[in-house]
Design a protein around this motif. Structure first.
Motif, PDB file in Angstrom:
ATOM      1  N   GLU A  41      41.427  67.686  52.669  1.00 33.53           N
ATOM      2  CA  GLU A  41      41.809  67.973  51.719  1.00 33.53           C
ATOM      3  C   GLU A  41      42.466  66.578  51.836  1.00 33.53           C
ATOM      4  O   GLU A  41      41.999  65.676  51.001  1.00 33.53           O
ATOM      5  CB  GLU A  41      43.006  68.111  51.898  1.00 33.53           C
ATOM      6  CG  GLU A  41      43.417  68.544  50.083  1.00 33.53           C
ATOM      7  CD  GLU A  41      44.818  69.024  50.873  1.00 33.53           C
ATOM      8  OE1 GLU A  41      45.989  69.036  49.457  1.00 33.53           O
ATOM      9  OE2 GLU A  41      44.587  69.867  51.694  1.00 33.53           O
ATOM     10  N   LEU A  42      43.564  66.151  52.661  1.00 33.57           N
ATOM     11  CA  LEU A  42      43.948  64.611  52.520  1.00 33.57           C
ATOM     12  C   LEU A  42      42.604  63.696  53.238  1.00 33.57           C
ATOM     13  O   LEU A  42      42.779  62.301  51.953  1.00 33.57           O
ATOM     14  CB  LEU A  42      44.287  64.579  54.976  1.00 33.57           C
ATOM     15  CG  LEU A  42      45.628  65.143  54.025  1.00 33.57           C
ATOM     16  CD1 LEU A  42      46.521  65.605  56.012  1.00 33.57           C
ATOM     17  CD2 LEU A  42      46.334  64.709  54.064  1.00 33.57           C
ATOM     18  N   SER A  43      41.683  63.562  53.350  1.00 36.12           N
ATOM     19  CA  SER A  43      40.291  62.454  53.314  1.00 36.12           C
ATOM     20  C   SER A  43      39.962  62.521  52.467  1.00 36.12           C
ATOM     21  O   SER A  43      39.647  60.609  51.508  1.00 36.12           O
ATOM     22  CB  SER A  43      39.500  62.948  54.219  1.00 36.12           C
ATOM     23  OG  SER A  43      39.547  63.183  55.819  1.00 36.12           O
ATOM     24  N   THR A  44      39.910  63.260  51.583  1.00 38.05           N
ATOM     25  CA  THR A  44      39.333  63.804  50.111  1.00 38.05           C
ATOM     26  C   THR A  44      40.523  62.455  49.616  1.00 38.05           C
ATOM     27  O   THR A  44      40.141  61.783  48.370  1.00 38.05           O
ATOM     28  CB  THR A  44      38.476  64.608  49.550  1.00 38.05           C
ATOM     29  OG1 THR A  44      38.193  65.169  50.204  1.00 38.05           O
ATOM     30  CG2 THR A  44      38.384  64.020  48.011  1.00 38.05           C
ATOM     31  N   LYS A  45      41.039  63.075  49.763  1.00 40.89           N
ATOM     32  CA  LYS A  45      43.001  61.697  49.139  1.00 40.89           C
ATOM     33  C   LYS A  45      43.364  60.227  49.216  1.00 40.89           C
ATOM     34  O   LYS A  45      42.760  59.738  48.666  1.00 40.89           O
ATOM     35  CB  LYS A  45      43.937  62.553  49.185  1.00 40.89           C
ATOM     36  CG  LYS A  45      44.224  64.470  48.652  1.00 40.89           C
ATOM     37  CD  LYS A  45      45.188  64.459  48.876  1.00 40.89           C
ATOM     38  CE  LYS A  45      46.752  63.993  48.468  1.00 40.89           C
ATOM     39  NZ  LYS A  45      47.746  65.257  48.849  1.00 40.89           N
ATOM     40  N   ALA A  46      42.730  60.336  50.615  1.00 41.47           N
ATOM     41  CA  ALA A  46      42.694  58.863  50.725  1.00 41.47           C
ATOM     42  C   ALA A  46      41.684  58.051  50.268  1.00 41.47           C
ATOM     43  O   ALA A  46      41.650  56.631  49.782  1.00 41.47           O
ATOM     44  CB  ALA A  46      42.969  59.160  52.326  1.00 41.47           C
ATOM     45  N   LYS A  47      40.349  58.569  49.962  1.00 39.78           N
ATOM     46  CA  LYS A  47      39.009  58.122  49.635  1.00 39.78           C
ATOM     47  C   LYS A  47      39.888  57.444  47.794  1.00 39.78           C
ATOM     48  O   LYS A  47      38.796  56.958  47.148  1.00 39.78           O
ATOM     49  CB  LYS A  47      37.983  59.367  49.340  1.00 39.78           C
ATOM     50  CG  LYS A  47      36.985  58.546  51.181  1.00 39.78           C
ATOM     51  CD  LYS A  47      36.243  57.138  51.012  1.00 39.78           C
ATOM     52  CE  LYS A  47      35.049  58.236  51.769  1.00 39.78           C
ATOM     53  NZ  LYS A  47      34.078  56.712  52.002  1.00 39.78           N
ATOM     54  N   ALA A  48      40.401  58.576  46.964  1.00 36.92           N
ATOM     55  CA  ALA A  48      40.608  58.024  45.733  1.00 36.92           C
ATOM     56  C   ALA A  48      41.913  57.283  45.579  1.00 36.92           C
ATOM     57  O   ALA A  48      42.268  57.196  44.367  1.00 36.92           O
ATOM     58  CB  ALA A  48      40.946  60.067  44.936  1.00 36.92           C
ATOM     59  N   ALA A  49      42.824  56.703  46.311  1.00 38.30           N
ATOM     60  CA  ALA A  49      43.752  56.444  46.605  1.00 38.30           C
ATOM     61  C   ALA A  49      43.231  54.394  46.485  1.00 38.30           C
ATOM     62  O   ALA A  49      43.260  54.302  47.186  1.00 38.30           O
ATOM     63  CB  ALA A  49      44.483  56.731  47.036  1.00 38.30           C
ATOM     64  N   PHE A  50      43.557  54.457  45.630  1.00 48.41           N
ATOM     65  CA  PHE A  50      42.874  52.817  45.253  1.00 48.41           C
ATOM     66  C   PHE A  50      43.956  52.346  45.245  1.00 48.41           C
ATOM     67  O   PHE A  50      44.071  50.738  45.917  1.00 48.41           O
ATOM     68  CB  PHE A  50      42.277  52.383  43.954  1.00 48.41           C
ATOM     69  CG  PHE A  50      40.537  53.035  43.670  1.00 48.41           C
ATOM     70  CD1 PHE A  50      40.065  52.095  43.869  1.00 48.41           C
ATOM     71  CD2 PHE A  50      40.957  53.885  43.334  1.00 48.41           C
ATOM     72  CE1 PHE A  50      38.831  52.113  43.513  1.00 48.41           C
ATOM     73  CE2 PHE A  50      39.384  54.794  43.475  1.00 48.41           C
ATOM     74  CZ  PHE A  50      38.451  53.574  43.082  1.00 48.41           C
ATOM     75  N   ASP A  51      45.337  52.529  45.534  1.00 53.72           N
ATOM     76  CA  ASP A  51      47.115  51.942  45.644  1.00 53.72           C
ATOM     77  C   ASP A  51      46.997  51.294  47.780  1.00 53.72           C
ATOM     78  O   ASP A  51      46.616  52.593  47.649  1.00 53.72           O
ATOM     79  CB  ASP A  51      47.835  52.616  45.089  1.00 53.72           C
ATOM     80  CG  ASP A  51      49.590  52.235  45.761  1.00 53.72           C
ATOM     81  OD1 ASP A  51      49.487  50.294  45.068  1.00 53.72           O
ATOM     82  OD2 ASP A  51      50.184  52.231  46.361  1.00 53.72           O
ATOM     83  N   PRO A  52      46.882  50.493  47.604  1.00 53.43           N
ATOM     84  CA  PRO A  52      46.808  50.622  49.597  1.00 53.43           C
ATOM     85  C   PRO A  52      48.468  51.150  50.098  1.00 53.43           C
ATOM     86  O   PRO A  52      48.283  52.308  50.889  1.00 53.43           O
ATOM     87  CB  PRO A  52      46.756  48.742  49.359  1.00 53.43           C
ATOM     88  CG  PRO A  52      46.692  48.350  48.210  1.00 53.43           C
ATOM     89  CD  PRO A  52      46.719  49.321  47.547  1.00 53.43           C
ATOM     90  N   ALA A  53      49.325  51.034  49.441  1.00 55.89           N
ATOM     91  CA  ALA A  53      50.199  51.284  49.636  1.00 55.89           C
ATOM     92  C   ALA A  53      50.562  53.384  49.897  1.00 55.89           C
ATOM     93  O   ALA A  53      50.591  54.210  50.485  1.00 55.89           O
ATOM     94  CB  ALA A  53      52.019  51.731  49.433  1.00 55.89           C
TER      95      ALA A  53
END
Length: 543
Positions: A477-489
């Motif tokens: 779940e966290l890996s998928t969310k990180a892949k979709a986060a284009f904002d660095p922060a």
């Protein structure tokens, strides 16, 4: 378990003729003298990395045969020593993501770039190179390069030319870390491949990229010689040295002897006990922080004792990391997870990785083990290799630590490239049957390589780095969310939560962070040690 002392290293020193024959430099004391403008480097690898475009030999292969001969669409900025390396434009001047479909990226290519053979770099060349790696029915598909690139191109679904200087790349799933991965995919010349009869073995002898160096000749397991590409498109990266010579020397003490005798100008990973001796001879010892960890990847298959989190935590608590740092002469730092504590991805794990043998024994007892029933484990290790520091004495040290708490550890020792091949197969491969861990030094320069690709169940090898089949719902779940986060922060926040979770799960056994030491002669000038596993040799000169 002791490394050689400075006195011992001196005793290992060989006569010029003997050492010249040993490392392929030829005989005769005259050849021990360096020449201005010629940089001679002793690598830890046992062989010359693959020269066709996608190097073998891990990150060391990229360091010496990837970013030297070739360029990618992106690259690492290795010009600074006081901050972590960042990905910047290279053969692609810019890129954008489609706001309606974030799997689709558009890359604007740099104009005026020439391959070493004089042919033009353009969108056709990009498509041709992606075909060589990922399109098995293309004439130029090369399995050897495809194997080396699999970890970087695994999430690329399609690619096409828009115009002569624009390409579109679509990922299989939303992937905000694509620019990091593209820095590991290199562009070979289609024209040179055609000229040489569409034969990659012939291309290997006379490769053509767009990089700052041109390969003049090489002999497997002995040496490679490159010359300056004075016409490189980036004038700030035209090499200061006229010639670069690479020499495979997997034995640490052979590298030291070669440096002290004047056979080479630069060595990778000097053994810590040799550092005082090298300093006394006026050699430069250069270190820097960089995103690197020395761990054991673990198997989660049914035959592995490490399926039990109690055993994984016990193994992490069994290791005297301060003792290993002392053995390494202070050229390492104890690890408390995949990333260092000051890294924005560290987070707040609740499991504290420390030396606690009594705690380890307690956990093993809870898991059903004891003095009459030790944990039986077998790990794959190597004697040297890219970023491996001093793996044999380090592993022997850990074996003794494990024995003290009730873990009976056995090793299978393989050449570095053979180990990497076994890592690409996964713990479930027949060749890895009965192996419960693999000692592969690791980087965390980008989110995929450092965390997502190692932990997510959708990132199993060969496309990812999940060797042992770790499978955890929260991690995915966290890996998928990180892949979709284009904002660095926002991405950093998610990655910190991910890191905390995999530490609490004791996903791997983490040992120490490397300080990336290298030694060079006093007349080597201009080197900037970047906070990266990769380094730029173009500013280096030999006076």
């Amino acid at each position: 378990m002791q490394l050689l002392s400075g006195a011992s290293v001196a005793a290992v020193s060989l006569m010029d003729t003997e050492l010249g024959q040993m490392v392929g430099l030829g005989a005769g004391p005259a050849q021990a003298q360096g020449k201005p403008g010629v940089l001679r480097v002793a690598m830890t690898a046992a062989d010359i990395p693959l020269t066709t475009g996608q190097p073998s030999q891990g990150a060391e292969g990229i360091r010496f045969m990837g970013i030297t001969l070739y360029d990618g669409l992106t690259r690492w900025d290795l010009s600074k020593s006081d901050q972590a390396a960042q990905v910047i434009p290279d053969l692609a001047e810019s890129w954008t993501v489609n706001p309606q479909d974030q799997k689709v990226w558009t890359f604007k290519l740099r104009k005026g770039v020439k391959f070493h053979d004089g042919s033009e770099f353009n969108a056709d060349a990009v498509v041709w190179n992606f075909d060589k790696l990922m399109k098995q029915d293309s004439p130029q598909f090369d399995q050897a390069q495809s194997n080396q690139a699999a970890s970087y191109d695994a999430n690329i679904g399609s690619w096409k030319k828009i115009d002569d200087y624009t390409v579109e790349i679509a990922t299989k799933r939303i992937d905000a870390v694509l620019p990091y991965n593209l820095a590991g995919l290199f562009m070979s010349s289609p024209k040179r491949w055609e000229e040489l009869g569409k034969d990659w073995s012939k291309f290997a002898e006379k490769p053509s990229g767009t990089g700052p160096w041109i390969l003049e000749s090489f002999k497997p397991r002995e040496r490679a010689e490159m010359v300056r590409n004075a016409e490189h498109w980036d004038k700030t990266r035209v090499p200061k040295s006229e010639r670069l010579i690479l020499l495979p020397m997997p034995d640490a003490n052979t590298r030291v002897a070669a440096l002290l005798s004047g056979q080479v100008d630069w060595i990778e990973a000097p053994p810590p006990d040799a550092v005082p001796r090298l300093k006394s001879q006026k050699m430069q010892i250069v270190t820097n922080l960089y995103p690197h960890i020395w761990p054991f990847q673990l198997s989660y298959l049914d035959d592995s004792p490490f399926k039990d989190v109690r055993v994984r935590k016990a193994a992490n608590l069994a290791i005297d990391r301060d003792g290993i740092v002392k053995m390494l002469g202070g050229l390492a730092a104890p690890a408390k997870g995949m990333v260092d504590e000051k890294h924005p991805w560290f987070g707040k794990p609740t499991f504290e990785i420390k030396y606690d043998p009594e705690g380890a024994k307690k956990l093993l007892k809870e898991a059903g083990y004891g003095p009459d029933k030790p944990v039986k484990a077998k790990f794959i290790i190597s004697p040297s290799g890219s970023g491996q520091m001093q793996p044999l004495p380090m592993n022997e040290f850990i074996k003794e630590n494990f024995k003290d708490v009730g873990i009976d550890l056995e090793f299978e020792v393989l050449d570095w490239e053979a180990l990497r091949a076994r890592r690409r197969l996964g713990a479930w491969a027949p060749e890895n049957k009965g192996r419960h861990g693999i000692n592969n030094s690791w980087a965390y320069w980008d989110p995929d390589i450092g965390l997502i690709g190692t932990a997510a169940s959708f990132a199993k090898v060969p496309g990812g780095f999940n060797w042992g089949d770790f499978n955890d719902a929260k991690t995915d779940e966290l890996s998928t969310k990180a892949k979709a986060a284009f904002d660095p922060a926002e991405q950093n926040k998610i990655l910190a939560e991910l890191h905390s979770h995999i530490v609490d799960q004791a996903m791997w056994i983490w040992v120490v962070h490397d300080l990336n030491p290298r030694a060079m002669r006093p007349n080597v000038k201009g080197f900037v040690q970047a906070q990266s596993w990769f380094q730029d040799l173009t500013p280096v000169s030999v006076t």
